[in-house]
Design a protein around this motif. Sequence first.
Motif, short mmCIF file in Angstrom:
data_model
loop_
_atom_site.label_atom_id
_atom_site.label_comp_id
_atom_site.label_asym_id
_atom_site.label_seq_id
_atom_site.Cartn_x
_atom_site.Cartn_y
_atom_site.Cartn_z
N LEU A 349 35.36 87.22 39.85
CA LEU A 349 36.65 87.29 39.86
C LEU A 349 37.58 86.10 39.50
N HIS A 350 37.05 85.16 40.22
CA HIS A 350 37.77 83.93 39.89
C HIS A 350 37.94 83.42 38.38
N HIS A 351 36.90 83.66 37.74
CA HIS A 351 36.80 83.25 36.32
C HIS A 351 37.48 84.53 35.38
N MET A 352 37.66 85.45 35.92
CA MET A 352 38.51 86.61 35.36
C MET A 352 40.11 86.61 35.73
N GLY A 353 40.69 85.39 36.63
CA GLY A 353 41.96 85.38 36.77
C GLY A 353 42.16 86.26 38.01
N ILE A 354 41.25 86.50 39.02
CA ILE A 354 41.92 87.20 39.91
C ILE A 354 41.57 86.31 41.41
N ALA A 355 42.69 86.15 42.00
CA ALA A 355 42.58 85.40 43.40
C ALA A 355 42.08 86.01 44.66
N TRP A 356 41.65 85.50 45.58
CA TRP A 356 41.17 86.19 46.87
C TRP A 356 42.01 85.72 48.17
N LYS A 357 42.69 86.55 48.75
CA LYS A 357 43.63 86.55 49.75
C LYS A 357 42.78 86.91 50.92
N HIS A 358 42.27 85.86 51.72
CA HIS A 358 41.39 85.82 52.76
C HIS A 358 42.14 86.74 54.00
N GLU A 359 43.37 86.39 54.24
CA GLU A 359 43.88 86.82 55.41
C GLU A 359 44.16 88.72 55.54
N ASP A 360 44.14 88.98 54.08
CA ASP A 360 44.40 90.31 53.93
C ASP A 360 43.45 91.02 53.24
N ARG A 361 41.99 90.33 53.11
CA ARG A 361 41.08 90.84 52.58
C ARG A 361 41.20 91.70 51.01
#
Length: 510
Positions: A349-361
């Motif tokens: 997903l990182h390579h597809m332009g999607i970021a991970w927000k760990h605090e909100d899962r």
Amino acid sequence: MTISELLQKLTIRINRQGSGILFTHPNDPQHYYVFTANHCIEPNPNFCLVEYEPEVGSFKKIVVDKENFFVDPKHDFALLLINRSDFPVGESAIPTITIGRVNDDSGTFHFRGYPAALGGEATKLEARFIEASGQVFKIRTNTSLSDSSGDLAASSVAGFSGSGVVVEADGKPVLVGIVTQLGNSAGSFNQVHCCNFSMVNQLFNRYSLPELKLEDVEGSLEDKTTETLYSSLLKVRLPERVFIGEVATTRSELFEYGRREEKFIPYKLDSRQFVYELLKMKGLKLSGDFAVSNNKIITFYDLTQSDNSFHHLVEPGTVESFGIDEFCAVADQQRTFVSLLNTCLSRKLHHMGIAWKHEDRTYIFAPEDDLLSKRQIRWKGKVRTERTVFEAKMHSKTNPDEPDKLWHCTHFAFQCSFRQFGQEWYLNISPDAYATHDGKKKHFWKTQELATYKKKKERNGEVFTHVRFLAYFLSQSKDFFLNFDELVSFDNAPKLTDDYWHIKKEKKSL
């Protein structure tokens, strides 16, 4: 005789504003009975104009006096008696029908009436069961009766009141109710309220009329209507083998390297951070699709081959490979495997332009550039279209003095989790919305506002569109360990009633 033909011969027009159904009582050779809704006869308290249509467009008029009205206002039910000698057609032309009580929630319901919108022309509709309570049951027409404003509905259904509701049971038609009201469910006028015949003998006894034998049709209705149900599950396509190797370098060796090379290495490192620091120490390409357990690297990379970074971190003699089912047979290893799937997904997903927000899962669609330009993705649902997944909102409306000042950013977002059913793995996706101050930092109250709005306004159709978009988007990229098939669907599933998912609103009379 088909149900359509039967209803054509039994449908009655009442006072030019309602409908009824003709019934031949087996124990009353002198009269025909007409069942209708009480509110259809109320406008003329002294007489009722009954019209029978032996041929389409050709009406025979009969006037029924008040002394032949038998009403139950509580249940909006009415009975009219007509002398057989006064009826305009012979007895051989009038088919008989059984009266019953529906205690089953399946089968197709049919009713025919004279809606005002058709200028007196009769029409027949089919419907599905919704629910039953006491002397009332509700059905939903298969044909839409309303436009977005509801105006069309009011004119379309006015005149269906009093129509007889018929269902087929054990191969024969059974009259099970009378249409009385139209229910407005979430702006839809397709929900029809009906009075059943549970109380009919009480009415007959009150007026000394011969009782009816009511047949219970519980369990005798066969619902053959099915539909395709779509889940929120994407089937995951995985490599055949998972590889495990013991890390060759100790933590003390890593810290010794840091002191020697004067490089800062945090003293407290979790297992993944430790592996990242080893990759940096050896000058290897960084990669995030791995898991660590008991000082062992678990990955889909073939650790016996030197073309991947992790090969250079493990002891060659410790490398093992397992089939996925074999590896997941142990509960602790299954949890490790899920961790591996999550890291592989994050990298994809990182390579597809999607970021991970760990605090909100939560995963959010990130902006494509530092200028915070609107991000739109072209996709194909029923038709090809574009969906906005990121947009910067400016102060142009809320603060005209600073029109170019950034207000907040909205992101299309989703949560997901991996599930195993049998020997197959699936990704369960749940669409959401997210807001940030600048494309990165969470905007707390705006995120909450978006979530509240979606829960309040969005219905099953909108949510399903979000899910289909995510399924399309995630299935496009094929260059990673995790790939996805289309949404899992189930053919020939029993048809579900949409009204269970709608907010109940005020009822309206037809």
